[in-house]
Design an enzyme around this catalytic site. Sequence first.
Site, short mmCIF file in Angstrom:
data_model
loop_
_atom_site.label_atom_id
_atom_site.label_comp_id
_atom_site.label_asym_id
_atom_site.label_seq_id
_atom_site.Cartn_x
_atom_site.Cartn_y
_atom_site.Cartn_z
N ARG A 396 38.51 29.23 37.50
CA ARG A 396 37.87 29.47 38.80
C ARG A 396 38.75 30.35 39.68
NH1 ARG A 396 36.94 28.09 44.22
NH2 ARG A 396 34.72 28.03 44.73
N CYS A 397 40.05 30.09 39.68
CA CYS A 397 40.97 30.89 40.49
C CYS A 397 40.92 32.37 40.10
CB CYS A 397 42.41 30.41 40.31
SG CYS A 397 42.75 28.76 40.95
N MET A 398 40.68 32.63 38.81
CA MET A 398 40.76 34.01 38.31
C MET A 398 39.44 34.76 38.41
SD MET A 398 43.25 33.72 34.98
CE MET A 398 42.15 32.65 34.04
#
EC number: 3.5.3.6
Length: 409
Positions: A396-398
């Site tokens: 999700r962060c990426m």
Amino acid sequence: MTQPIHVFSEIGRLKTVMLHRPGKELENLVPDYLERLLFDDIPFLEQAQKEHDNFANILRENDVEVVYLEDLAAEALTSNELREQFVDEYLNEASIKGSKRKAQLRELLLSIKDNKELIEKTMAGVQKAELPELKSKNLSDMVESDYPFAIDPMPNLYFTRDPFATMGNGVSLNHMYSVTRNRETIYGKYIFSYHPRFKDADIPMVYDRTESTRIEGGDELVLSKDIVAVGISQRTDAASIEKLAKNIFDKKLGFKKVLAFGIANNRKFMHLDTVFTMVDYDKFSIHPEIEGGLTVYSITEGENGLDIVAETDTLEHILAKNLGVEQVTLIRCGGGNLTAAAREQWNDGSNTLTIAPGEVVVYDRNTITNKKLEEAGVKLHVMPGSELVRGRGGPRCMSMPLVREDLPK
């Protein structure tokens, strides 16, 4: 669907996503300055790129259009005037002390004729060793430390979730936690203002990078067409959430409520999405440590400003009530075992990217959490992440969704 930004959930089928393929900025990480650049370790670039390409291929194989931050930023510089404006703005935020050094760097950057090469150089940073010795110096140029960089690299850029966040048809262009990361939001400013894909869409901005209080995209989750959740965290101030909520309501994005989650203020609970992600209509992956003593504030539009009420029920009941479902299932990172949970949460076991209801991308290394997700009926797309995870961020962060399909009403 004509809007280039369309995100009304965390779980609607993903159609377009923005990534950043790790570049030479990772090769400018050095042990003495890891803390300054918000890293705990130094990833091996070649392997990190292979892992990232694997991630992008998983998305493409599932009919997701993948666009890259570096390409969009390069394509946004549509004239020489914009190139110069971008370089000047970038240099003004690069903490350059000496005026002669700054002039030297401006000449270096503007000598790069290819836009993508220019963007990638601004991301990588500039070592002092790359620059010729100044023939004459003013005092600021002379009083230089042993610090090796004329301009810091931006190694966190492959976490595209944070510099801005999409919600509804709008964008939150964020003010970041650290000076190093705040420069990342310049790319978002130019993309949404000048890129042919976005510039004529009149995209509502619900937060601006010039605000004095900080907010990051890892704390911003779109739970439904009615509700946005935001974490009060190490990286996001409560005051920022009030500003965001007011703008969401004033700009008529369609959301009826903002839920502010109070989470611990430390690095292991850096963002809301490191401890809590939505994986299906009624399922969430969570880190078990956030369940105890969690305070959630409900923010709605009142007649004379914002109405803010503390919700003091259990996490399950708060989520079920706000999502309009009978009950929710919390899938605990590490299966609820505190040792496994601590280890796998550090490696982003709770940070899943949902690409369709009940279908997520995860790191292969979080074996216990992944088994619990499968037991809950969630379909997994598993990617390697031994190098990418060193930056403390998961799928999700990426990823920054630009378009998701709407959920059935």
